[in-house]
Motif scaffolding. Structure first.
Motif, PDB file in Angstrom:
ATOM      1  N   ARG A  10       0.822  -1.203   0.000  1.00  0.00           N
ATOM      2  CA  ARG A  10       0.000   0.000   0.000  1.00  0.00           C
ATOM      3  C   ARG A  10       0.861   1.259   0.000  1.00  0.00           C
ATOM      4  O   ARG A  10       1.978   1.258   0.498  1.00  0.00           O
ATOM      5  CB  ARG A  10      -0.951  -0.004   1.194  1.00  0.00           C
ATOM      6  N   THR A  11       0.301   2.299  -0.558  1.00  0.00           N
ATOM      7  CA  THR A  11       0.987   3.586  -0.653  1.00  0.00           C
ATOM      8  C   THR A  11       0.372   4.557   0.341  1.00  0.00           C
ATOM      9  O   THR A  11      -0.846   4.773   0.336  1.00  0.00           O
ATOM     10  CB  THR A  11       0.862   4.156  -2.077  1.00  0.00           C
ATOM     11  N   ALA A  34       4.010  -0.431   4.340  1.00  0.00           N
ATOM     12  CA  ALA A  34       3.626   0.561   3.338  1.00  0.00           C
ATOM     13  C   ALA A  34       4.849   1.257   2.760  1.00  0.00           C
ATOM     14  O   ALA A  34       5.876   1.398   3.421  1.00  0.00           O
ATOM     15  CB  ALA A  34       2.696   1.597   3.960  1.00  0.00           C
ATOM     16  N   ARG A  35       4.739   1.680   1.528  1.00  0.00           N
ATOM     17  CA  ARG A  35       5.701   2.644   1.001  1.00  0.00           C
ATOM     18  C   ARG A  35       5.133   4.016   1.315  1.00  0.00           C
ATOM     19  O   ARG A  35       3.918   4.246   1.216  1.00  0.00           O
ATOM     20  CB  ARG A  35       5.936   2.447  -0.490  1.00  0.00           C
ATOM     21  N   ALA A  37       5.149   8.303   1.314  1.00  0.00           N
ATOM     22  CA  ALA A  37       5.508   9.616   0.791  1.00  0.00           C
ATOM     23  C   ALA A  37       5.400  10.636   1.918  1.00  0.00           C
ATOM     24  O   ALA A  37       4.376  10.708   2.595  1.00  0.00           O
ATOM     25  CB  ALA A  37       4.591  10.002  -0.362  1.00  0.00           C
ATOM     26  N   GLU A  59      10.468   1.795   1.194  1.00  0.00           N
ATOM     27  CA  GLU A  59      10.442   2.621  -0.004  1.00  0.00           C
ATOM     28  C   GLU A  59       9.800   3.947   0.382  1.00  0.00           C
ATOM     29  O   GLU A  59       8.736   3.966   1.007  1.00  0.00           O
ATOM     30  CB  GLU A  59       9.639   1.923  -1.106  1.00  0.00           C
ATOM     31  N   LEU A  80       3.005  11.822  -7.192  1.00  0.00           N
ATOM     32  CA  LEU A  80       2.906  10.529  -6.518  1.00  0.00           C
ATOM     33  C   LEU A  80       2.284   9.483  -7.427  1.00  0.00           C
ATOM     34  O   LEU A  80       2.798   8.355  -7.553  1.00  0.00           O
ATOM     35  CB  LEU A  80       2.070  10.667  -5.248  1.00  0.00           C
ATOM     36  N   TRP A  84       4.103   6.077  -8.391  1.00  0.00           N
ATOM     37  CA  TRP A  84       3.681   4.865  -7.691  1.00  0.00           C
ATOM     38  C   TRP A  84       2.309   4.350  -8.108  1.00  0.00           C
ATOM     39  O   TRP A  84       1.923   3.253  -7.716  1.00  0.00           O
ATOM     40  CB  TRP A  84       3.704   5.100  -6.172  1.00  0.00           C
ATOM     41  N   VAL A  87      -2.779   5.809  -4.430  1.00  0.00           N
ATOM     42  CA  VAL A  87      -2.657   6.250  -3.040  1.00  0.00           C
ATOM     43  C   VAL A  87      -3.725   5.500  -2.255  1.00  0.00           C
ATOM     44  O   VAL A  87      -4.895   5.493  -2.624  1.00  0.00           O
ATOM     45  CB  VAL A  87      -2.792   7.783  -2.897  1.00  0.00           C
ATOM     46  N   ASP A  88      -3.305   4.828  -1.200  1.00  0.00           N
ATOM     47  CA  ASP A  88      -4.205   3.994  -0.408  1.00  0.00           C
ATOM     48  C   ASP A  88      -4.455   4.548   0.982  1.00  0.00           C
ATOM     49  O   ASP A  88      -5.475   4.230   1.601  1.00  0.00           O
ATOM     50  CB  ASP A  88      -3.610   2.580  -0.265  1.00  0.00           C
TER      51      ASP A  88
END
Length: 270
Positions: A10-11, A34-35, A37, A59, A80, A84, A87-88
């Motif tokens: 998940r992002t 999660a990755r 940002a 990440e 983003l 990637w 977005v989650d």
């Protein structure tokens, strides 16, 4: 059963993700798989936090934006998604009180509306704005989790912080409103919740709580005496609630505010 708590694949976007509390929660999301940002106005601070996450095997990427600037938020979102693809999770950790909006040592009659507007904008607009911008692709995918940050100040009167209290009460209402609207509009896969931290020592409030010699101020002593666990919270103690709300373990949880406060909100003082 523990697999439902994983955030693998998940992002996550964390606003204010290089602050003391936001940074710790960002680390927790990364540790859960999660990755991440890190979004903020300072590229250097965002990149430094990303370096820390990468060194731990996660990440991560920096996103430079002001949570009060819709155009910069949309540019960050597009950056983003280009990198990637989705977005989650959105964790709205940007916010805090504004020094000139405090009325600890004076009366509320000296509070300027300009200062009041500044603290309300930072906390309320700085939560709703990112929620709408990053929530849009979540709505298209009919899946995601938004977690906002409320406060003990939203639940009861806490001296000296009128504007902050009003803003956080509004954040709680916005959390419930978005939870209802998005669930009915997009289905059960898109959820909106909040946590309400008790009292934690961070960059913004350190001078209010800790004297130069490291001892507690009178305000800090009052807080600890009103906290049944008898101490301030540690930043890592926010992580469990955040990971839970972002994970499938909370798939039937939306529109709630979870206190993480050492019992402060439960105690009558008697």
């Amino acid at each position: 059963m523990l697999d439902t708590f994983t955030l693998s694949g998940r992002t996550a976007v964390v606003t204010g993700g290089y602050g003391v509390l936001g940074g710790t929660m960002a680390t927790g999301l990364a540790a859960a798989g999660a990755r991440v940002a890190i979004l903020g106005r300072s590229r250097d601070r965002a990149e430094a936090k990303c370096d820390e996450l990468r060194a731990a095997g996660a990440e991560a990427m920096p996103l430079v934006a002001d949570v009060l600037d819709e155009e910069s938020l949309r540019a960050a979102r597009d950056e983003l998604l280009a990198a990637w693809g989705s977005v989650d999770i959105l964790l709205n950790a940007a916010g805090g009180n504004v020094a000139r909006a405090r009325t600890d040592k004076t009366t509320p009659f000296s509070l300027s509306m300009e200062a009041f507007d500044e603290v309300v904008s930072l906390n309320l607009h700085g939560t709703v704005g990112p929620s709408l911008v990053f929530g849009e692709p979540m709505a298209r995918g009919r899946h995601g989790s938004i977690v906002n940050i409320s406060s003990m100040a939203a639940m009861q009167a806490i001296s000296g912080v009128l504007g902050y209290s009003v803003a956080k009460a509004a954040v709680e209402n916005a959390t419930k409103w978005l939870a209802v609207d998005l669930a009915r509009r997009c289905g059960p896969g898109l959820r909106v919740n909040a946590i309400a931290p008790g009292f934690f020592v961070a960059e913004q409030n350190r001078a209010v709580l800790i004297n130069p010699d490291g001892s507690y101020t009178d305000r800090a002593k009052t807080i600890v005496n009103r906290t049944p666990i008898g101490r301030f919270g540690e930043p890592h103690e926010l992580v469990g609630a955040v990971v839970f709300l972002c994970s499938d373990a909370a798939s039937f949880v939306t529109g709630v505010v979870i206190p993480v406060d050492g019992g402060f909100s439960a105690y009558s003082g008697v």
